[in-house]
Design an enzyme around this catalytic site. Structure first.
Site, short mmCIF file in Angstrom:
data_model
loop_
_atom_site.label_atom_id
_atom_site.label_comp_id
_atom_site.label_asym_id
_atom_site.label_seq_id
_atom_site.Cartn_x
_atom_site.Cartn_y
_atom_site.Cartn_z
N GLY A 125 21.03 -68.89 -30.43
CA GLY A 125 20.11 -68.64 -29.33
C GLY A 125 20.86 -68.60 -28.01
O GLY A 125 22.07 -68.40 -27.97
N CYS A 126 20.15 -68.84 -26.94
CA CYS A 126 20.74 -68.81 -25.61
C CYS A 126 21.82 -69.88 -25.48
O CYS A 126 21.56 -71.06 -25.72
CB CYS A 126 19.64 -69.04 -24.56
SG CYS A 126 20.29 -69.20 -22.89
#
Length: 98
Positions: free
Chosen positions: A9-10
């Site tokens: 993810g981020c």
């Protein structure tokens, strides 16, 4: 000291989580797994480079084991979610361990 590269993810969210854990000595965000040398954010977001947002994690293995690091990683992302983590969608958010 040991180093592992985690994608899930981020990278800003993963980094913020790990910075709070005892034994984590250093972190740096970047991109891994792609075909373009030194890609820009825009290039990675296009999905054309094959990169994923990745966290370089340096940890003191006398304080935290690799197994513990990986257990933390499992808690904060969904590895079976293809190209998506939470609200972040795209191949650059896929899960990987380097």
């Amino acid at each position: 000291m040991q180093t592992i590269y985690l994608a899930g993810g981020c990278f800003w969210g993963i980094e913020a989580y790990f910075k709070k854990i005892n034994g984590i000595e250093d972190t740096e965000v970047g991109y891994a797994g792609g075909s373009v040398e030194n890609p820009t954010y825009e290039q990675v977001c296009s999905g054309a480079t094959g990169h994923t947002e990745t966290l370089e994690l340096v940890f003191d293995d006398s304080v935290i084991s690799i197994a513990e690091v990986l257990r933390h990683f499992e808690r904060i992302h969904e590895p079976t979610s293809l190209n998506k983590q939470g609200n972040d969608v795209g191949s650059q958010y896929r899960s990987a361990i380097f």
